[in-house]
Write a protein that holds these residues in place. Sequence first.
Motif, PDB file in Angstrom:
ATOM      1  N   SER A 120       0.830  -1.200   0.000  1.00  0.00           N
ATOM      2  CA  SER A 120       0.000   0.000   0.000  1.00  0.00           C
ATOM      3  C   SER A 120       0.866   1.253   0.000  1.00  0.00           C
ATOM      4  O   SER A 120       0.644   2.196  -0.779  1.00  0.00           O
ATOM      5  N   HIS A 121       1.885   1.268   0.844  1.00  0.00           N
ATOM      6  CA  HIS A 121       2.777   2.427   0.917  1.00  0.00           C
ATOM      7  C   HIS A 121       3.558   2.609  -0.388  1.00  0.00           C
ATOM      8  O   HIS A 121       3.814   3.742  -0.811  1.00  0.00           O
ATOM      9  N   GLN A 122       3.932   1.521  -1.029  1.00  0.00           N
ATOM     10  CA  GLN A 122       4.653   1.625  -2.297  1.00  0.00           C
ATOM     11  C   GLN A 122       3.773   2.256  -3.379  1.00  0.00           C
ATOM     12  O   GLN A 122       4.255   3.014  -4.221  1.00  0.00           O
ATOM     13  N   ARG A 123       2.484   1.961  -3.350  1.00  0.00           N
ATOM     14  CA  ARG A 123       1.566   2.591  -4.307  1.00  0.00           C
ATOM     15  C   ARG A 123       1.510   4.104  -4.081  1.00  0.00           C
ATOM     16  O   ARG A 123       1.484   4.896  -5.028  1.00  0.00           O
ATOM     17  N   VAL A 124       1.485   4.500  -2.797  1.00  0.00           N
ATOM     18  CA  VAL A 124       1.449   5.930  -2.474  1.00  0.00           C
ATOM     19  C   VAL A 124       2.712   6.617  -2.983  1.00  0.00           C
ATOM     20  O   VAL A 124       2.650   7.692  -3.604  1.00  0.00           O
ATOM     21  N   LEU A 125       3.875   6.026  -2.736  1.00  0.00           N
ATOM     22  CA  LEU A 125       5.135   6.639  -3.163  1.00  0.00           C
ATOM     23  C   LEU A 125       5.209   6.743  -4.679  1.00  0.00           C
ATOM     24  O   LEU A 125       5.682   7.758  -5.222  1.00  0.00           O
ATOM     25  N   ALA A 126       4.726   5.725  -5.373  1.00  0.00           N
ATOM     26  CA  ALA A 126       4.747   5.763  -6.834  1.00  0.00           C
ATOM     27  C   ALA A 126       3.859   6.889  -7.362  1.00  0.00           C
ATOM     28  O   ALA A 126       4.236   7.598  -8.311  1.00  0.00           O
ATOM     29  N   ARG A 127       2.686   7.070  -6.758  1.00  0.00           N
ATOM     30  CA  ARG A 127       1.782   8.142  -7.205  1.00  0.00           C
ATOM     31  C   ARG A 127       2.367   9.510  -6.885  1.00  0.00           C
ATOM     32  O   ARG A 127       2.236  10.453  -7.674  1.00  0.00           O
ATOM     33  N   ALA A 128       3.017   9.622  -5.728  1.00  0.00           N
ATOM     34  CA  ALA A 128       3.630  10.900  -5.358  1.00  0.00           C
ATOM     35  C   ALA A 128       4.726  11.283  -6.345  1.00  0.00           C
ATOM     36  O   ALA A 128       4.862  12.457  -6.721  1.00  0.00           O
ATOM     37  N   CYS A 129       5.514  10.309  -6.750  1.00  0.00           N
ATOM     38  CA  CYS A 129       6.619  10.586  -7.671  1.00  0.00           C
ATOM     39  C   CYS A 129       6.126  10.860  -9.097  1.00  0.00           C
ATOM     40  O   CYS A 129       6.870  11.414  -9.919  1.00  0.00           O
ATOM     41  N   ALA A 130       4.899  10.473  -9.400  1.00  0.00           N
ATOM     42  CA  ALA A 130       4.365  10.661 -10.746  1.00  0.00           C
ATOM     43  C   ALA A 130       3.633  11.987 -10.914  1.00  0.00           C
ATOM     44  O   ALA A 130       3.199  12.311 -12.022  1.00  0.00           O
TER      45      ALA A 130
ATOM     46  N   ARG B  92      12.426  15.502  -5.070  1.00  0.00           N
ATOM     47  CA  ARG B  92      11.701  16.749  -5.278  1.00  0.00           C
ATOM     48  C   ARG B  92      10.188  16.568  -5.170  1.00  0.00           C
ATOM     49  O   ARG B  92       9.453  17.534  -4.981  1.00  0.00           O
ATOM     50  N   ARG B  93       9.703  15.341  -5.283  1.00  0.00           N
ATOM     51  CA  ARG B  93       8.277  15.048  -5.133  1.00  0.00           C
ATOM     52  C   ARG B  93       7.979  14.365  -3.798  1.00  0.00           C
ATOM     53  O   ARG B  93       6.878  14.492  -3.263  1.00  0.00           O
ATOM     54  N   LEU B  94       8.963  13.657  -3.267  1.00  0.00           N
ATOM     55  CA  LEU B  94       8.756  13.009  -1.968  1.00  0.00           C
ATOM     56  C   LEU B  94       8.829  14.023  -0.825  1.00  0.00           C
ATOM     57  O   LEU B  94       8.137  13.868   0.192  1.00  0.00           O
ATOM     58  N   TRP B  95       9.671  15.031  -0.975  1.00  0.00           N
ATOM     59  CA  TRP B  95       9.746  16.061   0.062  1.00  0.00           C
ATOM     60  C   TRP B  95       8.406  16.795   0.223  1.00  0.00           C
ATOM     61  O   TRP B  95       7.922  16.943   1.344  1.00  0.00           O
ATOM     62  N   PRO B  96       7.738  17.257  -0.843  1.00  0.00           N
ATOM     63  CA  PRO B  96       6.429  17.876  -0.662  1.00  0.00           C
ATOM     64  C   PRO B  96       5.412  16.950  -0.008  1.00  0.00           C
ATOM     65  O   PRO B  96       4.587  17.407   0.792  1.00  0.00           O
ATOM     66  N   MET B  97       5.464  15.650  -0.341  1.00  0.00           N
ATOM     67  CA  MET B  97       4.492  14.759   0.293  1.00  0.00           C
ATOM     68  C   MET B  97       4.779  14.607   1.782  1.00  0.00           C
ATOM     69  O   MET B  97       3.859  14.567   2.603  1.00  0.00           O
ATOM     70  N   LEU B  98       6.059  14.532   2.158  1.00  0.00           N
ATOM     71  CA  LEU B  98       6.398  14.456   3.571  1.00  0.00           C
ATOM     72  C   LEU B  98       5.932  15.726   4.286  1.00  0.00           C
ATOM     73  O   LEU B  98       5.384  15.667   5.398  1.00  0.00           O
ATOM     74  N   CYS B  99       6.095  16.870   3.638  1.00  0.00           N
ATOM     75  CA  CYS B  99       5.601  18.130   4.216  1.00  0.00           C
ATOM     76  C   CYS B  99       4.078  18.116   4.288  1.00  0.00           C
ATOM     77  O   CYS B  99       3.483  18.604   5.264  1.00  0.00           O
ATOM     78  N   GLY B 100       3.434  17.564   3.257  1.00  0.00           N
ATOM     79  CA  GLY B 100       1.977  17.488   3.256  1.00  0.00           C
ATOM     80  C   GLY B 100       1.437  16.627   4.385  1.00  0.00           C
ATOM     81  O   GLY B 100       0.403  16.943   4.984  1.00  0.00           O
ATOM     82  N   ILE B 101       2.141  15.545   4.710  1.00  0.00           N
ATOM     83  CA  ILE B 101       1.729  14.713   5.844  1.00  0.00           C
ATOM     84  C   ILE B 101       1.838  15.510   7.136  1.00  0.00           C
ATOM     85  O   ILE B 101       0.936  15.472   7.995  1.00  0.00           O
ATOM     86  N   ALA B 102       2.930  16.265   7.283  1.00  0.00           N
ATOM     87  CA  ALA B 102       3.090  17.080   8.491  1.00  0.00           C
ATOM     88  C   ALA B 102       2.012  18.149   8.599  1.00  0.00           C
ATOM     89  O   ALA B 102       1.575  18.497   9.702  1.00  0.00           O
TER      90      ALA B 102
ATOM     91  N   ASP C 133      15.868  12.690  -9.120  1.00  0.00           N
ATOM     92  CA  ASP C 133      15.016  13.807  -8.746  1.00  0.00           C
ATOM     93  C   ASP C 133      13.740  13.382  -8.005  1.00  0.00           C
ATOM     94  O   ASP C 133      12.857  14.214  -7.778  1.00  0.00           O
ATOM     95  N   ASP C 134      13.606  12.125  -7.635  1.00  0.00           N
ATOM     96  CA  ASP C 134      12.392  11.701  -6.910  1.00  0.00           C
ATOM     97  C   ASP C 134      12.200  12.481  -5.615  1.00  0.00           C
ATOM     98  O   ASP C 134      11.077  12.719  -5.172  1.00  0.00           O
TER      99      ASP C 134
END
Length: 500
Positions: free
Chosen positions: A67-77, A139-149, A136-137
């Motif tokens: 489930s978490h891998q699906r989230v990371l893939a969508r975030a990077c896309a 650059r998309r994972l950092w915003p999602m980590l901030c979004g969770i916070a 460059d992944d």
Amino acid sequence: MPGKKRNQQGLSGNPQRRAGQLRGRQLGAGQLRGRQLGTGQLGAGQLGDLAYRMAGGAAPAPWWTESHQRVLARACAREWPSAPVGVEDLTCEIVGGELFDCFERYPAGHNQSQWLVALTRQTAAALRASVTRGDDDWRRLWPMLCGIALTAPRVPADAPSDSRRLARELFPDISFPHETALTEIEQIKSLLTERSPHPPVPSPDFGPRAAGSPLIARDAYGSRFLLVAPFGYAGLDGGGDRGDTGDRGDTGDHGDTGNHEDAGDHWYAWDVDACWIDRVVGSGTFGSAEEALSEWREAVGLAADGAELAACAPQMTARLLMQSLDTNAFAETIRSGEPRELVTECYRERRRARELSQSLARLPEGAFTIDMDKARDEFLAWFAGRHGAGAVSPGMADVVDAITDQWGPHKDIDETAFYACSPHRVEQAAHLLRHGLNRGYTESAIMLLPEWTRWCAERGGIAARHAARSGDAALAAAAAGAGADTQAGARADGPFRRTE
């Protein structure tokens, strides 16, 4: 889940009767636990596991990793916006959308908080790996980590009613999403500084804060509410493009509420349905208060046509947010039937409720309470005035008690909410009378429901055209009798965000 609802609604709406019922249930539960422990059916280890789960802990389910891998893939896309509210919106879409899919796909292993804690750590680990690889992944994972916070529920450590204070003492290994996200962000900051002095999204050290006074709108029956409040970001740049969420425009002047055009970056809205259970049935961000009102009117239907926004007193705000502020072991329970758009907001809705409640002035002690016995006696007097004293049978008081036991959420909002008699509420009351615990009064109570509805409409000052719809619902229930639900009553559990 009919059985679950019968148990819940079996409690009386009368505070005195309810207290006696609860004492009896507690005594019975204690005896049951004693028998289980005495026969070895529930051992110490199982009790420890139960306490751990009640405190908010949970072991990872086998499906969490995929489930978490699906989230990371969508975030990077995805292309992430730079404005904090846009980051929040996309985080809710990706994270909350996956959570909804998991509820549909997997029958067990659901724990919203710990699933999000594990996702937060997986996101941070993937971000570090991306920096190490040099791609460059990040650059998309950092915003999602901030979004969770920014969206994860936050509970002050000194909140006296926070059940997790005890959890921290008994189970120090239990982590919580907001704290975990901030910890990971702090650890990653230096790594990103070396990689890029200007990360795509500022670090959310503080996050959203209420930026003005809340407003409220109410439907014609008095049991459906829109609560909306302006929000901004402390220590963050709240300007910029909001992506697909609409632009932040002038919110207009709402009578005695003042002009809120400069109050905040955006507005957050709650649609609260108090017809049966005091429940948030919709929520989300809007560019203005008027935009939220327009969307809410369309969702509620005819009963909200004339609704307008007005200032919302702190006590009313607190009552409407009560469920969202709950931190007990069942606060995150999904009842089934929630639409995707509601589950998508499940984390942020509770976070915003906490931020808004923290902005309120200190509330007076005590809450609004209806005297059920007084209401029953007033109804019987009204009934006698209409039909003659001889029409009040010796057992009618018990019949009225059976109605009030199933009349609405029994949460203290105000007097108007008690008299609210929308068709939805009438249908649900008939449904619960047929399936509740007081079956001995079902037939008599349902036959009396049209008179009860008429009395509530008069006491609540409900307009004739709206009262007529409620009366029709009560007459339909009485015509069907106790044997089976009407077609409307059979649909009483849905849709979740129901048109009144």
